[in-house]
Design a protein around this motif. Structure first.
Motif, PDB file in Angstrom:
ATOM      1  N   ILE A 168       1.935  -8.094  -4.079  1.00  0.00           N
ATOM      2  CA  ILE A 168       0.984  -9.105  -3.615  1.00  0.00           C
ATOM      3  C   ILE A 168       0.929  -9.136  -2.086  1.00  0.00           C
ATOM      4  O   ILE A 168      -0.143  -9.300  -1.493  1.00  0.00           O
ATOM      5  CB  ILE A 168       1.359 -10.496  -4.172  1.00  0.00           C
ATOM      6  N   ALA A 169       2.071  -8.936  -1.444  1.00  0.00           N
ATOM      7  CA  ALA A 169       2.099  -8.928   0.026  1.00  0.00           C
ATOM      8  C   ALA A 169       1.238  -7.787   0.567  1.00  0.00           C
ATOM      9  O   ALA A 169       0.488  -7.974   1.552  1.00  0.00           O
ATOM     10  CB  ALA A 169       3.536  -8.798   0.519  1.00  0.00           C
ATOM     11  N   ARG A 170       1.301  -6.605  -0.067  1.00  0.00           N
ATOM     12  CA  ARG A 170       0.464  -5.480   0.371  1.00  0.00           C
ATOM     13  C   ARG A 170      -1.008  -5.802   0.185  1.00  0.00           C
ATOM     14  O   ARG A 170      -1.844  -5.494   1.031  1.00  0.00           O
ATOM     15  CB  ARG A 170       0.817  -4.210  -0.421  1.00  0.00           C
ATOM     16  N   MET A 171      -1.321  -6.420  -0.936  1.00  0.00           N
ATOM     17  CA  MET A 171      -2.710  -6.774  -1.227  1.00  0.00           C
ATOM     18  C   MET A 171      -3.244  -7.765  -0.191  1.00  0.00           C
ATOM     19  O   MET A 171      -4.369  -7.628   0.308  1.00  0.00           O
ATOM     20  CB  MET A 171      -2.795  -7.368  -2.637  1.00  0.00           C
ATOM     21  N   ILE A 172      -2.436  -8.771   0.137  1.00  0.00           N
ATOM     22  CA  ILE A 172      -2.856  -9.781   1.115  1.00  0.00           C
ATOM     23  C   ILE A 172      -3.092  -9.132   2.478  1.00  0.00           C
ATOM     24  O   ILE A 172      -4.078  -9.440   3.171  1.00  0.00           O
ATOM     25  CB  ILE A 172      -1.797 -10.905   1.210  1.00  0.00           C
TER      26      ILE A 172
END
Length: 619
Positions: A62-66
């Motif tokens: 999720i951090a990469r996506m954000i």
């Protein structure tokens, strides 16, 4: 929504909060190029998006996506159930890279007992259930259906011939001779007795095998008492066949009448979902799926996404048994219940027979994923070897292989197959009907030019910035230096000069194993006879040839069976069959008067006039 390119990541997401309310809906996260990164649904859009706006507390995925998010889009819905359904539709349509995606979504075959004939036909059916009759399924594969149909023919002697063949027969076919059919087409059985066979077969498909066997035993005993020894022997043979069928079905659940058993095993960032179909207390086969895990989703999310996408085009059973809990089980059950119009239960069994069924499916998922990972590792080594043999910068992610097929230039087709790290990518295969009117029959150079021209024109239109993964890293062409030069010229015309291309030509005496490889501006070379890379290239070429031959045969067969009726507006396959059955030939249809055309079942007055005008205007 207005894009905010100056903001990215948490700041970009936070900028949308003031425009959102507490409605349920679906959100999309997009990168700087407007490619969709992720599609999600929310009971409360503002609350869900505010979670993404927090700088900490996210999984690595999720951090990469954000970090990649440059804009967002939103659609509000009336209920969360609507949001769930919309989310799954958008995922299948847009294929975002951070979502879980079901890559194999083919329909499953059923058995159909037709309902529009005095002597019903039993056959395999795939697709929309538009024909009249009773459907039984789904079965995991065509093989499972074919095995069951063979068993049913042995036991119940039902016909599998088409209605037109049934009407035209004057003597029994081979199936009657080998005791696989009761011969209704030539009066070997009365309609009443045949109806009894159909009823027994449908009871068998409903799981009432004990009742069928008891009935057959009573009939055999009565026939024996009445000294009808031939009939008694036939019934005995049917009982033996039914016993054999039951013995060959394996272990079938006693307490689970209808369910799909879905088990997930994840390892090394890959996932396998195993689905077993239980219908009428019988195991009707299983199928394994390998969904894309969305760059690291957990088991709950993978399984929930799989269920939503799997049942998008399929009717769910009464019960779905899962190996893992999913986050929105109640919501998913509600959505599936609304879709089918009856209650659907989703369970994660903890004990008893249901637990055993899930454990069996889970074991199969674990073993299937192990085999898949082993095959993928082998494929990876072959791709590395291919890169080394052909001086590529890296192992190719997408290989496209081209071939042509024709008979003296007739029914010419081009074919493209695709292979990559996970083997053949069959949903990316493409066929090309050769259109060039100026081509000399049998001109393989010209056909290859047309195919590659059309391929690169489409690529430049559909994926101009090469962001969708549709561009090949390596082209394999069936041919030598001439074909390679021709293809290189086409690529230069389209401004594409950074894709590796190799021509595969038969060597001395055109023997397999003596292939020569041709590249632009380099000397041809060969690989040693026992090189695994050589075998790999041969398999790729053979697969392209198989696909090209199959496509050519289908085109030729269609041309052979074509009739003037194919060009009549409003006459599809069903009406074409009705006209041919009524008149016997397309020529007779063309000679028929208006009154006779109107008399054909399914042909309206308006359509009859169109057919009449079509043939008489042409004449």
């Amino acid at each position: 929504m207005t894009d905010t390119p100056e903001l990215i990541g948490h700041d970009c997401i936070a900028s949308y909060l003031r425009t959102l309310d507490n409605s349920p809906g679906v959100y999309r996260m997009l990168d700087a190029r407007q490619a969709v990164l992720y599609v999600g649904k929310a009971r409360n859009l503002k609350k869900r998006v505010s979670n993404y706006a927090k700088p900490t507390g996210h999984s690595p995925r999720i951090a990469r996506m954000i970090r990649e998010t440059a804009s967002m889009m939103f659609l509000t819905t009336r209920t969360e159930t609507e949001a769930l359904l919309l989310e799954q539709n958008l995922i299948k349509q847009l294929k975002p890279k951070f979502n879980v995606l079901l890559r194999d979504d083919k329909s499953f075959p059923n058995i159909l007992v037709t309902g529009d004939h005095g002597y019903p036909q039993i056959k395999k059916h795939r697709g929309a259930k538009k024909e009249k009759g009773h459907y039984y399924g789904p079965f995991a594969s065509a093989g499972a259906v074919n095995r069951t149909l063979t068993q049913l023919q042995r036991v119940f002697l039902l016909r599998n011939c088409s209605d037109s063949m049934f009407e035209s027969r004057t003597r029994p076919c081979l199936l009657y001779q080998i005791k696989r059919c009761s011969g209704p087409c030539v009066g070997k059985i009365s309609e009443e007795d045949y109806t009894g066979l159909v009823k027994d077969a449908e009871q068998f498909l409903q799981g009432k095998t004990t009742k069928v066997q008891s009935q057959l035993a009573r009939e055999m005993e009565k026939a024996s008492e009445d000294m009808e020894f031939e009939r008694a022997a036939a019934l005995r043979d049917r009982i033996r066949a039914l016993t054999h069928v039951q013995g060959g079905q394996g272990i079938n659940p006693q307490g689970v009448a209808e369910a799909d058993v879905i088990a997930l095993h994840m390892e090394g960032g890959q996932a396998c979902v195993q689905v077993f179909f239980i219908r009428a207390n019988q195991n009707w086969g299983n199928r394994d799926f390998y969904p894309r895990t969305g760059a690291g989703a957990d088991a709950s999310e993978v399984l929930q996404a799989f269920i939503g996408q799997f049942y998008d085009t399929k009717d769910p059973p009464y019960t779905i048994l899962l190996s893992d809990e999913i986050e929105d089980a109640d919501l998913m059950a509600e959505a599936l219940s609304e879709k089918i119009g009856r209650k659907v239960r989703i369970e994660v069994p903890q004990r008893g027979e249901k637990k055993d069924l899930v454990a069996g499916a889970l074991r199969n998922a674990r073993e299937s994923l192990g085999r898949k990972m082993s095959e993928t590792a082998t494929q990876g080594r072959l791709l590395d070897g291919l890169a080394e043999a052909f001086d590529l910068e890296a192992a190719p992610e997408r290989i496209e292989v081209y071939d042509n097929s024709h008979i003296q230039g007739a029914h010419a087709v081009g074919a493209m197959i695709v292979a990559g790290p996970e083997g053949y990518v069959k949903n990316q295969y493409r066929k090309f009907n050769i259109r060039g009117d100026e081509l000399t029959p049998g001109d393989d150079f010209g056909m290859m030019k047309e195919v590659l021209n059309r391929r690169f024109k489409r690529l430049l239109k559909e994926d101009p910035d090469r962001s969708k993964g549709l561009w090949p890293d390596l082209l394999l062409i069936d041919g030598g230096a001439g074909q390679v030069s021709a293809v290189a010229a086409i690529m230069r015309e389209h401004g594409v000069e950074d894709i590796a291309m190799v021509g595969v030509a038969k060597g001395i005496d055109r023997d397999a194993g003596k292939e020569e490889f041709h590249r632009v501006g380099k000397q041809p070379f060969a690989l040693r006879h026992n090189d695994p890379v050589l075998y790999f290239v041969q398999r790729l070429r053979d697969e392209a040839h198989r696909f090209a031959i199959g496509t050519h045969r289908a085109k030729r067969s269609k041309a052979v069976s074509a009739t003037p009726l194919d060009d009549v507006p409003g006459v599809g396959a069903t009406r074409k069959r009705a006209l041919l059955a009524h008149f016997g030939s397309a020529k007779a249809v063309g000679r028929a008067d208006l009154g006779d055309l109107k008399a054909v079942e399914g042909i309206s007055e308006g359509l009859a006039e169109k057919i009449y005008d079509y043939f008489h205007e042409k004449g």
